[in-house]
Design an enzyme around this catalytic site. Structure first.
Site, PDB file in Angstrom:
ATOM      1  N   ASP A  16     -75.437 -69.045  21.618  1.00 49.55           N
ATOM      2  CA  ASP A  16     -74.475 -68.574  22.632  1.00 49.55           C
ATOM      3  C   ASP A  16     -73.111 -69.224  22.403  1.00 49.55           C
ATOM      4  O   ASP A  16     -72.580 -69.927  23.263  1.00 49.55           O
ATOM      5  CB  ASP A  16     -74.977 -68.877  24.057  1.00 49.55           C
ATOM      6  CG  ASP A  16     -75.162 -70.368  24.327  1.00 49.55           C
ATOM      7  OD1 ASP A  16     -75.080 -70.771  25.506  1.00 49.55           O
ATOM      8  OD2 ASP A  16     -75.345 -71.147  23.367  1.00 49.55           O
ATOM      9  N   ASP A  21     -72.475 -74.567  19.341  1.00 49.07           N
ATOM     10  CA  ASP A  21     -73.170 -73.534  18.567  1.00 49.07           C
ATOM     11  C   ASP A  21     -72.365 -73.192  17.309  1.00 49.07           C
ATOM     12  O   ASP A  21     -72.923 -72.976  16.236  1.00 49.07           O
ATOM     13  CB  ASP A  21     -73.309 -72.251  19.374  1.00 49.07           C
ATOM     14  CG  ASP A  21     -74.018 -72.435  20.702  1.00 49.07           C
ATOM     15  OD1 ASP A  21     -73.382 -72.958  21.635  1.00 49.07           O
ATOM     16  OD2 ASP A  21     -75.205 -72.064  20.787  1.00 49.07           O
ATOM     17  N   ASN A  45     -73.123 -69.858  27.308  1.00 47.30           N
ATOM     18  CA  ASN A  45     -71.796 -70.492  27.426  1.00 47.30           C
ATOM     19  C   ASN A  45     -70.744 -69.503  27.900  1.00 47.30           C
ATOM     20  O   ASN A  45     -69.682 -69.888  28.394  1.00 47.30           O
ATOM     21  CB  ASN A  45     -71.389 -71.080  26.074  1.00 47.30           C
ATOM     22  CG  ASN A  45     -72.173 -72.333  25.753  1.00 47.30           C
ATOM     23  OD1 ASN A  45     -72.442 -73.143  26.634  1.00 47.30           O
ATOM     24  ND2 ASN A  45     -72.566 -72.484  24.500  1.00 47.30           N
ATOM     25  N   PHE A 171     -78.501 -77.096  30.836  1.00 51.48           N
ATOM     26  CA  PHE A 171     -78.007 -75.733  31.040  1.00 51.48           C
ATOM     27  C   PHE A 171     -78.929 -74.661  30.439  1.00 51.48           C
ATOM     28  O   PHE A 171     -79.252 -73.664  31.093  1.00 51.48           O
ATOM     29  CB  PHE A 171     -76.593 -75.576  30.462  1.00 51.48           C
ATOM     30  CG  PHE A 171     -76.090 -74.163  30.566  1.00 51.48           C
ATOM     31  CD1 PHE A 171     -76.154 -73.310  29.473  1.00 51.48           C
ATOM     32  CD2 PHE A 171     -75.608 -73.667  31.765  1.00 51.48           C
ATOM     33  CE1 PHE A 171     -75.723 -71.989  29.570  1.00 51.48           C
ATOM     34  CE2 PHE A 171     -75.184 -72.349  31.878  1.00 51.48           C
ATOM     35  CZ  PHE A 171     -75.248 -71.514  30.780  1.00 51.48           C
ATOM     36  N   HIS A 245     -74.285 -80.981  20.762  1.00 52.02           N
ATOM     37  CA  HIS A 245     -75.721 -80.754  20.929  1.00 52.02           C
ATOM     38  C   HIS A 245     -76.354 -79.925  19.806  1.00 52.02           C
ATOM     39  O   HIS A 245     -77.282 -80.371  19.146  1.00 52.02           O
ATOM     40  CB  HIS A 245     -75.975 -80.002  22.257  1.00 52.02           C
ATOM     41  CG  HIS A 245     -75.292 -80.546  23.452  1.00 52.02           C
ATOM     42  ND1 HIS A 245     -75.763 -81.624  24.179  1.00 52.02           N
ATOM     43  CD2 HIS A 245     -74.153 -80.141  24.086  1.00 52.02           C
ATOM     44  CE1 HIS A 245     -74.955 -81.857  25.202  1.00 52.02           C
ATOM     45  NE2 HIS A 245     -73.974 -80.979  25.176  1.00 52.02           N
ATOM     46  N   ASP A 246     -75.865 -78.696  19.629  1.00 49.29           N
ATOM     47  CA  ASP A 246     -76.628 -77.691  18.894  1.00 49.29           C
ATOM     48  C   ASP A 246     -76.848 -77.977  17.415  1.00 49.29           C
ATOM     49  O   ASP A 246     -77.935 -77.665  16.895  1.00 49.29           O
ATOM     50  CB  ASP A 246     -75.980 -76.315  19.078  1.00 49.29           C
ATOM     51  CG  ASP A 246     -76.056 -75.853  20.526  1.00 49.29           C
ATOM     52  OD1 ASP A 246     -75.244 -75.025  20.933  1.00 49.29           O
ATOM     53  OD2 ASP A 246     -76.946 -76.347  21.260  1.00 49.29           O
TER      54      ASP A 246
HETATM   55  O1  RIB Z   1     -76.595 -78.151  27.660  1.00 51.80           O
HETATM   56  C1  RIB Z   1     -76.021 -77.986  26.384  1.00 51.80           C
HETATM   57  C2  RIB Z   1     -76.395 -76.658  25.805  1.00 51.80           C
HETATM   58  O2  RIB Z   1     -75.923 -75.606  26.657  1.00 51.80           O
HETATM   59  C3  RIB Z   1     -75.741 -76.400  24.439  1.00 51.80           C
HETATM   60  O3  RIB Z   1     -76.543 -75.545  23.676  1.00 51.80           O
HETATM   61  C4  RIB Z   1     -74.464 -75.713  24.814  1.00 51.80           C
HETATM   62  O4  RIB Z   1     -73.954 -74.910  23.743  1.00 51.80           O
HETATM   63  C5  RIB Z   1     -74.931 -74.842  25.956  1.00 51.80           C
HETATM   64  O5  RIB Z   1     -75.519 -73.677  25.395  1.00 51.80           O
HETATM   65 CA    CA Z   2     -75.543 -73.445  22.878  1.00 54.36          CA
END
Ligand code: RIB
Ligand code: CA
Length: 320
Positions: A16, A21, A45, A171, A245-246
């Site tokens: 997303d 990402d 997102n 999320f 994160h991703d």
């Molecule tokens: O909580 C972080 C995640 O939520 C990540 O993947 C960010 O890109 C959103 O999608």
């Molecule tokens: Ca993401």
């Protein structure tokens, strides 16, 4: 690939985009250990139309408009749509200007695309999910015959500790807990990369400077993305540096030593008034009657992680 190198891991990336990402896409494209078969997009997102355009813009930036993109879910299996524009901006990937998409999405929707790519692959494919689990959940619910064509699902989501979108829910799992529940119950091998891990993947000023020092548009763009993303994380959660994160999901496939894993029973709360979307991760077998159903990421070698990311960005060079 050198003759003694293992064959690349074939992956499908469901995402997303989203700043992190976008870096995950570039890490996959710039790492010879991974072969990106295609991208499917999801709301998260930002709206799925924006996530799709953003994915295509990132591919154009890398000169890889050949990678097919399939449009996925606009909302969760059940419930209301939650969007993360409050973190990622109006476009879902605010910050530096990006090239226009250089190709159209494929005609198939994400579920049909993923199903066909899995069935036609010579061997099982790794499904990486860095947004809400909706497309994967719908795929396994409606087409369980593909389960044995999925080598594993590696997803960024949940947490062994606290959340971000709510005090307890991360999320991606908050946005579609029912879809994650389908995947956790599917019998497919699952690896979970939660906030407890990704909060170790901080784009510190030193990391951003390494990105900026890459003499290409990709290096400058990633550094600028960290600026926007970092401002959001400081404003919303008082982080000095943003957790990226991703790409942690991709890094685990590039270098299996970069993350330490623990097996656990993982469940996702579907009904809690205050806790819907929260992952319950039983690292200490407190529910002995519940089966282990996931490997959970617990420790990141942050130096190796950033070396992998920077090396991949260097390898991409500039789009022709
Ligand atoms: O909580 C972080 C995640 O939520 C990540 O993947 C960010 O890109 C959103 O999608
Ligand atoms: Ca993401």
């Amino acid at each position: 690939m050198a003759p003694d190198q293992p064959r690349p891991v074939s992956i499908l990336l469901d995402c997303d985009p989203g700043h992190d990402d976008a870096v995950a896409i570039l890490l996959a494209l710039g790492s010879p250990q991974v072969r990106l078969l295609g991208i499917s997009t999801c709301f998260g997102n930002c709206a799925v139309e924006d996530a799709t355009r953003n994915a295509q813009r990132v591919l154009a930036l890398a000169g890889r408009a050949d990678v097919p993109v399939a449009v996925g879910a606009a909302g969760p299996l059940v419930g209301d749509v939650a969007l993360g524009n409050y973190v990622h901006g109006v476009s879902g990937l605010d910050g530096p200007p990006l090239p226009e998409p250089a190709a159209d999405p494929v005609a198939e929707d994400a579920v049909a695309f993923l199903r066909h790519r899995l069935l036609e692959a010579a061997e099982p494919v790794t499904l990486v999910v860095t947004g809400p689990m909706t497309n994967a959940g719908r795929l396994l619910r409606d087409h369980p015959e593909v389960a044995d064509r999925i080598a594993e699902v590696v997803f960024m989501g949940g947490s062994t500790e606290r959340g971000n979108h709510t005090p307890t829910a991360e999320f991606n799992t908050y946005a579609d807990p029912e879809a994650l529940d389908v995947v956790l119950r599917s019998g497919v091998q699952v690896r979970m990369v939660g906030l407890n891990l990704t909060h170790q993947a901080l784009a510190t000023p030193e990391v951003v400077e390494r990105m900026r020092a890459i003499p290409t548009g990709i290096g400058r763009t990633c550094a600028a993305w960290m600026g926007f993303f970092g401002d959001s994380y400081h404003r919303l959660w008082e982080f000095d540096s943003p957790p990226v994160h991703d790409p942690c999901t991709i890094a685990a496939l590039v270098d299996p030593e970069v993350i330490e894993w623990r097996e656990a029973f993982v469940a996702v709360e579907l009904d809690g008034t205050w806790t819907r979307g929260t992952t319950v991760v039983d690292l200490h077998r407190r529910y002995p009657d519940q089966p282990v159903n996931a490997q959970v990421a617990v420790r990141l070698d942050a130096d190796r992680y950033w070396d992998l990311v920077i090396d991949a960005l260097h390898r991409l060079g500039d789009a022709p």
